[in-house]
Design an enzyme around this catalytic site. Sequence first.
Site, short mmCIF file in Angstrom:
data_model
loop_
_atom_site.label_atom_id
_atom_site.label_comp_id
_atom_site.label_asym_id
_atom_site.label_seq_id
_atom_site.Cartn_x
_atom_site.Cartn_y
_atom_site.Cartn_z
CB SER A 115 27.64 32.42 67.26
OG SER A 115 27.60 33.80 67.51
CG ASP B 170 25.38 35.01 59.94
OD1 ASP B 170 25.26 36.13 60.47
OD2 ASP B 170 26.01 34.07 60.49
CG HIS C 185 24.37 34.77 63.78
ND1 HIS C 185 25.54 34.25 63.25
CD2 HIS C 185 24.50 34.68 65.14
CE1 HIS C 185 26.35 33.89 64.24
NE2 HIS C 185 25.75 34.13 65.39
#
Length: 389
Positions: free
Chosen positions: A163, A329, A362
Amino acid sequence: MHDEIQSLADPLKEANEPSSPVVRFDAATPLVMDCGVVLDSWQIAYQTYGELNAAKSNAVLVCHALTGDQHVASRNPITGKGGWWTAMIGPGKPIDTDRFFVICANVVGGCTGTTGPASTNPETGKPWGLGFPMVTIRDMVRAQAHLVDALGIESLFCVAGGSMGGMQVLEWAASYPARVFSSLPLATSAKHSAQNIAFHEVGRQAVMADPDWRGGRYLEEGTRPSKGLSVARMGAHITYLSEPALHRKFGRKLQDREAPTFSFDADFQVESYLRHQGLSFVERFDANSYLYVTRAMDYFDIAADHDGVLAKAFTGTKTRFCVASFTSDWLFPTADSRAVVHALNAAGASVSFVELESDKGHDAFLLEEPNLFATTRGFINAAARARGL
């Protein structure tokens, strides 16, 4: 390491005097920021795990995500909980602390010991608040490079993260290619999408709409915008999950009741869960830091710094890359990772790519995902052999 703390730490104290090691810099090593500001007095807090070998060739830098911190594999002094990536880091794990020297630092703009808006401004003696300069991902990486220098490490064996941490990984490879032998950018992108900027703006507006935010001066005035920050966290947390994961975990199940109350109480388990996530978050995170780090992600666009051509950022790189995405995701979809891989291929880089099947959304990169562990273990072991480790 500071993983045997008997009582929980004060989050406000952690901003200036963290429970982890800290390196303080003065005008001899200023932090030159993209916004044009130069910090002559700043600090960076970090944790380390494992031992640095004699050649200083086994160092792994782990970059944390948006609301993470340096306590990647040890007890968090504020929450009392274990590290946020203990699934990946530790003895015998993919990033094996019996083999590697792992470093994780709190980012600039954060709130657990690295200089940020909750830190004391040396010129005023008061918290920086909104007087703190705007931060970019590249600023975070510059600060980490100064830390790596301070630790006497010239070249990192691997830089890893997911991320926002993955953004830092890509920035490391673009800004310091000679210092990164291998890199693991997970569930990330080379630029923030319009949709993600929009989600962040909603969260920031929730914080700033809280009357207790006080124009960012809440620390001086003895208040905290807890309601606004909690709502921001609730909204963001939804984006970290997938619809199948939410359905599997909660469905439409009621929370501790047999029938709806016909009120705005938390009738559903998913409502109760989100409220808990919001309330627990405000206990450990600074509201202004949330504004700054989300904005840093918004500004991130590596190609924009290289004439709009992403491949130019990696031209001639010798770094080995392993890029991974997850099928569910939707915050950083596989298309984002493919764009990075295509650019790396165009630059002639050594890159492997895998899209991992998962319905966890995610956050899958933080969770127990055997396929992720197998992929990263194989990549790291191959890179270690090439490095002579």
